[in-house]
Design a protein around this motif. Structure first.
Motif: not given
Length: 251
Positions: A239-250
């Protein structure tokens, strides 16, 4: 247009999501008309293995009826909601992926792969991995049952490959598909205009087509603008280049 929280969760956990009704019918029909016109002009039998691996109708790949499916629809907004506004490299062409009916009985099971690995027909140089960030699939024909040329995924394998590459290094992909346990495959279904958003590192493939009709789809490969700075990094940090997904990670 932006993905919902649940759609982003699906991408995070399963590695893909289907978004229905994204492409207007008039644009689906325009693409089909041009593709069918091209096919009607004739295909050399010797070209078919290359067309299967790269694209049918190569002269259309960068033309508006195909490229507009990405650039002139909500697809581009969906992608930017995942990898950041203005952070995707321009997409100028798509892979026209056709799957014609097979007479094989019984049909073969779908086989998983990751894109960008060298084969004799796909144009990827030997000794190189042409990875990217996000695969976008656009359905141009209905796929309602199984073994109709379905885009097939092995959910969750993006996480398993991430762990494998952390342990063995991204260059290990040059030796072939990693020997990891696979989840049960899902043969996706959908209607013309539906879109699939898929993490690069998700195992995927295509089911055989034993229906009476060809399956029509176009695939776009999207890269983050920083991807080429270090192509290995996102293979061990998916998810290095996926800020829209990183925001969901714990946290």
């Amino acid at each position: 247009m932006e993905l919902t929280y649940q759609q982003k969760r699906s991408l995070l956990e399963e590695g893909y999501v289907k978004v229905t009704g994204v492409i207007p019918k008039i644009m689906v029909d325009r693409a089909l008309r041009h593709i069918n016109h091209s096919i009607g002009e004739g295909i050399n039998v010797s070209d078919i293995p290359i067309f299967r691996a790269r694209s049918y109708c190569p002269e259309l790949q960068g033309e508006a009826p195909v490229s507009d499916l990405y650039n002139k629809t909500a697809v581009k907004d969906l992608v930017e909601s995942l990898i950041g506004s203005g952070l995707a490299k321009p997409v100028r062409s798509g892979q026209i992926a056709l799957r014609f009916p097979s007479l094989q009985d019984p049909p073969n099971d779908p086989r998983p792969h990751l894109d960008g690995m060298h084969t004799k027909t796909n144009g990827v140089p030997e000794g190189k991995i042409n990875n990217f960030t996000l695969l976008v699939g656009v359905l141009l024909s209905p796929v309602r049952g199984t073994n109709e040329g379905n885009f097939t995924v092995w959910p969750g394998t993006h996480h398993r490959y991430e762990q494998y590459f952390r342990e063995h290094g991204p260059d290990s992909l040059l030796n072939g598909m990693p020997p990891i346990p696979l989840s049960a495959p899902i043969q996706t279904t959908g209607e013309p205009g539906d879109v699939f958003l898929v993490h690069y590192q998700l195992a995927h493939g295509v089911a055989p087509n034993v229906s009476p009709f060809p399956r029509y789809a176009v695939f776009f490969r999207v890269s983050h603008i920083d991807h080429e700075k270090d192509w290995r990094a996102p293979m061990t940090d998916i998810w290095l280049h996926w800020p829209g997904i990183r925001e969901l990670e714990p946290k």
